[in-house]
Design a protein around this motif. Sequence first.
Motif, PDB file in Angstrom:
ATOM      1  N   UNK A 295      -1.261  -6.793 -16.171  1.00  0.00           N
ATOM      2  CA  UNK A 295       0.386  -6.138 -15.668  1.00  0.00           C
ATOM      3  C   UNK A 295       0.248  -4.860 -14.775  1.00  0.00           C
ATOM      4  N   UNK A 296       0.928  -4.627 -13.381  1.00  0.00           N
ATOM      5  CA  UNK A 296       1.089  -3.397 -12.794  1.00  0.00           C
ATOM      6  C   UNK A 296       2.745  -3.228 -12.659  1.00  0.00           C
ATOM      7  N   UNK A 297       3.030  -2.288 -12.946  1.00  0.00           N
ATOM      8  CA  UNK A 297       4.524  -1.628 -12.916  1.00  0.00           C
ATOM      9  C   UNK A 297       4.170  -0.366 -11.587  1.00  0.00           C
ATOM     10  N   UNK A 298       4.907  -0.862 -10.220  1.00  0.00           N
ATOM     11  CA  UNK A 298       5.510   0.442  -9.993  1.00  0.00           C
ATOM     12  C   UNK A 298       6.266   2.136  -9.958  1.00  0.00           C
TER      13      UNK A 298
ATOM     14  N   UNK B 131       9.797  -9.532  -7.949  1.00  0.00           N
ATOM     15  CA  UNK B 131      10.092  -8.295  -6.707  1.00  0.00           C
ATOM     16  C   UNK B 131      11.606  -7.923  -7.687  1.00  0.00           C
ATOM     17  N   UNK B 132      12.495  -8.207  -8.189  1.00  0.00           N
ATOM     18  CA  UNK B 132      13.503  -7.761  -9.272  1.00  0.00           C
ATOM     19  C   UNK B 132      12.790  -6.812  -9.942  1.00  0.00           C
ATOM     20  N   UNK B 133      11.752  -6.994 -10.335  1.00  0.00           N
ATOM     21  CA  UNK B 133      10.939  -5.832 -12.121  1.00  0.00           C
ATOM     22  C   UNK B 133      10.505  -4.518 -10.780  1.00  0.00           C
TER      23      UNK B 133
ATOM     24  N   UNK C 180       1.056  -0.964  -0.262  1.00  0.00           N
ATOM     25  CA  UNK C 180       0.479  -0.215  -0.254  1.00  0.00           C
ATOM     26  C   UNK C 180       0.588   1.128  -0.027  1.00  0.00           C
ATOM     27  N   UNK C 181       2.089   0.971   0.255  1.00  0.00           N
ATOM     28  CA  UNK C 181       3.272   2.311   0.254  1.00  0.00           C
ATOM     29  C   UNK C 181       3.601   2.680  -1.398  1.00  0.00           C
ATOM     30  N   UNK C 182       3.127   1.744  -2.096  1.00  0.00           N
ATOM     31  CA  UNK C 182       3.245   2.080  -3.799  1.00  0.00           C
ATOM     32  C   UNK C 182       2.399   3.004  -4.587  1.00  0.00           C
ATOM     33  N   UNK C 183       2.135   2.712  -5.804  1.00  0.00           N
ATOM     34  CA  UNK C 183       1.498   3.634  -6.517  1.00  0.00           C
ATOM     35  C   UNK C 183       1.755   2.430  -7.706  1.00  0.00           C
TER      36      UNK C 183
ATOM     37  N   UNK D  66      10.530  -0.811  -5.188  1.00  0.00           N
ATOM     38  CA  UNK D  66      10.235  -1.823  -4.519  1.00  0.00           C
ATOM     39  C   UNK D  66      10.890  -1.524  -3.341  1.00  0.00           C
ATOM     40  N   UNK D  67      11.581  -1.392  -2.000  1.00  0.00           N
ATOM     41  CA  UNK D  67      12.529  -2.001  -1.137  1.00  0.00           C
ATOM     42  C   UNK D  67      12.952  -3.508  -1.005  1.00  0.00           C
ATOM     43  N   UNK D  68      13.253  -3.599  -2.111  1.00  0.00           N
ATOM     44  CA  UNK D  68      14.077  -5.567  -1.925  1.00  0.00           C
ATOM     45  C   UNK D  68      14.471  -4.741  -0.791  1.00  0.00           C
ATOM     46  N   UNK D  69      14.993  -5.010   0.021  1.00  0.00           N
ATOM     47  CA  UNK D  69      15.969  -4.672   1.706  1.00  0.00           C
ATOM     48  C   UNK D  69      14.555  -5.971   2.129  1.00  0.00           C
ATOM     49  N   UNK D  70      13.157  -4.746   2.548  1.00  0.00           N
ATOM     50  CA  UNK D  70      12.309  -5.433   3.429  1.00  0.00           C
ATOM     51  C   UNK D  70      11.448  -6.842   2.987  1.00  0.00           C
ATOM     52  N   UNK D  71      11.549  -6.894   1.377  1.00  0.00           N
ATOM     53  CA  UNK D  71      10.873  -8.141   1.126  1.00  0.00           C
ATOM     54  C   UNK D  71      11.686  -9.045   1.133  1.00  0.00           C
ATOM     55  N   UNK D  72      13.565  -9.386   0.662  1.00  0.00           N
ATOM     56  CA  UNK D  72      13.795 -10.552   1.390  1.00  0.00           C
ATOM     57  C   UNK D  72      13.739 -10.604   2.343  1.00  0.00           C
TER      58      UNK D  72
END
Length: 150
Positions: free
Chosen positions: A128-131, A116-118, A79-82, A136-142
């Motif tokens: 298909x939706x793009x940020x 995640x990487x894309x 929800x932090x992203x559009x 994206x904060x990949x660190x948080x996702x990892x």
Amino acid sequence: MKIRGVILALLVAGGFYVMIQTIDEAASHPFERLQEQQLNGLSPYSFITIRQPGLHEQQAVTWRVDQVEEVDRLLQFLQAYDYERVDPDTLQLFDDQPLFTIDLHDETGNRMTILIEEGVLIHNDRLYYEVVNGPLQVDWLMEFILSNKP
């Protein structure tokens, strides 16, 4: 003469409506709006499937997360992203490279995949939706993936 005026007014109104719809589709949307559009009022996501790609010809590892708290935590992060809807043909995804993916599932079989990487969300392999305000904060996702790994 009146018929021509009515036809002209209908054409102008129809053109205005199409223009508004086109602008609305092209604009970025918050995650909550994507959920409304995609789920159409159906049940929210109930579990997560995480896929970790295999390294050096090893088999990919997949696991399921059923905790509602973890599903909610991921949804709050998203929800932090559009997001902006994109044509899948314009995306240059690296199909030959294995990617970490997170799949959100609901009770009716709908699925949203996060590449995640894309920074791409894919709903039911069609939308298909793009940020937009990413990446994206990949660190948080990892950290999320590792904390939910069995």
